[in-house]
Design a protein around this motif. Sequence first.
Motif: not given
Lengths: 193, 477
Positions: B38-46
Amino acid sequence: MSFEPFNALTSRTVVLRQENIDTDQIIPARFLTTTSKEGLGESVFFDWRYEDDGKPRNSSIFNGYNPDTHKILVAGSNFGCGSSREHAPWALYGFGFRAVISSDIADIFKSNALKNGLLAIEVDPKTHASLLNNPGAEIEIDLERQVVALSVWEKAHFDIEPFARQCLMNGVDQLGHLQNKLAEIEAYEAACA
Amino acid sequence: MTRNNSSPQSLFDKLWEQHVAVPETADAPAVLYIDLHLVHEVTSPQAFSVLDEQGLKVRRPDRTIATLDHSTPTLPANENGDLPYATPDAKAQVETLIANCEKHGIQLLNLGDPRRGIVHVIGPELGLTQPGKTIVCGDSHTSTHGAFGALAFGIGTTEVGHVLATQSVLQRKPKSMRVIFDGALQEGVSAKDMALAMIAEIGADGGQGYAIEFAGEAVKALSMEGRMTLCNMSIEAGARFGMVAPDELTFEWVKDREFAPKGDSWHEALMRWRTLPTEDGAAFDKQVRINAGAIRPMITYGVSPDAAAPVTAHAPKPRTSAEQHAVDYMQFEPDQPFTKAEVNRVFIGSCTNSRLSDLRDAAAIMRGRRVKEGVVTLVVPGSEAVKRAAEAEGLHDVFRAAGAEWREPGCSMCIAMNGDAGAPGELVVSTSNRNFIGRQGKGVRTVLASPATAAASAIEGRIADPRPYVNEMKESA
């Protein structure tokens, strides 16, 4: 963010005696809207370092602190608890810390730190107490031998997950290791399909 | 995967063994296969950046699903359709996830999607969360999904990258702990109170290094929502994993949901899932027993979730400098009854307590009453589906008539990244999971509680015991 290989480190300590320092303290959530790892060092312990009006907080332990000479953070037990934000070790590393020592470091924080060049280690209660009671002391950490030396006569062994230690000593991320296991991962998928 | 020994196994042992793609050795952790990411916006960009830098693809987009929850506003769009983002950075973060999902072929439950919501609320709602799965997310409250008999845990952003690239993570097997809740809960006492009582008992680091299985009569009697609340809070005791053995209630919840197995696959899955529960005689490294019947509605009075006590108790005298620090911040006087503390704000929401049953608990107390003058009360459903279901029952009208705000779904004041925050000095009774300093806004004093306790506190404008309200409802029923 790449990181320097970690072998031995001799440096002074910055001591935060509080227990249960959570990652919301290490980097408040309002700094998490970034999409990069860079520049987070400026936000580390922000609300501890600055007043509401943005002026440096006189009472802050970080005042007058020199990141060139103080690269080791010593903290009370259960350091890094709470949110899984990897921004916490990125920020500590960005600020200049290379090691964190406590009696007890939260699981996800420890895992995140070790993947980013920040040695996070747990020492026995006696060593921990010595470190807490001697803020600013110069100590030596030898990762190869897994020894932290408070002085020539006061030394303690610490445990560290061997694979994380190897990666840290070589300055490499663990992704390469996983990619080398792709054939086994595929075999697992085929067996479970 | 076949078993090579005959000693009784725990749920955790089975989940672990079934997902080891490469066993651990002295030199390296196990390669643990991940069924759902499961992916969300805060911990995925890097993490996506690392993939791009190394020219890697998302290996299993079919096992990856993304949503937007942390940085999203809970106020509706204006007439131009623009959302009131807290900062341009928050908007950029949302747009980055949208772009990354498009680029890598990941299904995104985007803004406007009727299935969007807090990542730990929608997983179960959509039937993505199933018994026997390994589930990870770059969010510590991933332990929530363990309520279904899944091995679910929070990971860091580097590991998010590992899972995107290889569908696996490197893990050493943790120790196991069983927390047994004996007896039955009293009226007006909920899973949230069980969680807070347990954390007070074992400490904020009491679960450190352990995977916890919750068991016992009171756990068995919980709804799926209650089990999710309990597992959600495992991380506040230091454990990354919390789980409950799946049973008929679990299967009933999963059945017919969008991503649940259908037809023959459903029956095969059921057969598999029924083999998962802990066998008699299985070994645990540690066991804790808690008398569920003795648990009262709980609140926290400090700045760590283990500083918890019955709502009817008095503030303790600090014994250590840490406790002194906490009590000073929270402004509780020694021996002061908690129920005398004035409340400025109430937040009902978060991945701990934003499900339909939580909103029903709160609405039952607010129905026909008014929130105390001046107490800002935010009710934030956990997902678009929860919002629709609540509105179908008229709960939004109950909240609005009581003077509470009915918001759009999201994490909101749990982490206060989206602009929903308290003001310095305010005392906030919150159904979220963390009472850390500054978590709900700079200088905000957070008191954790159940939805019923939060609702009663909103009505009285002071920290309040929900039991008189619950008893009154029972008598009039």
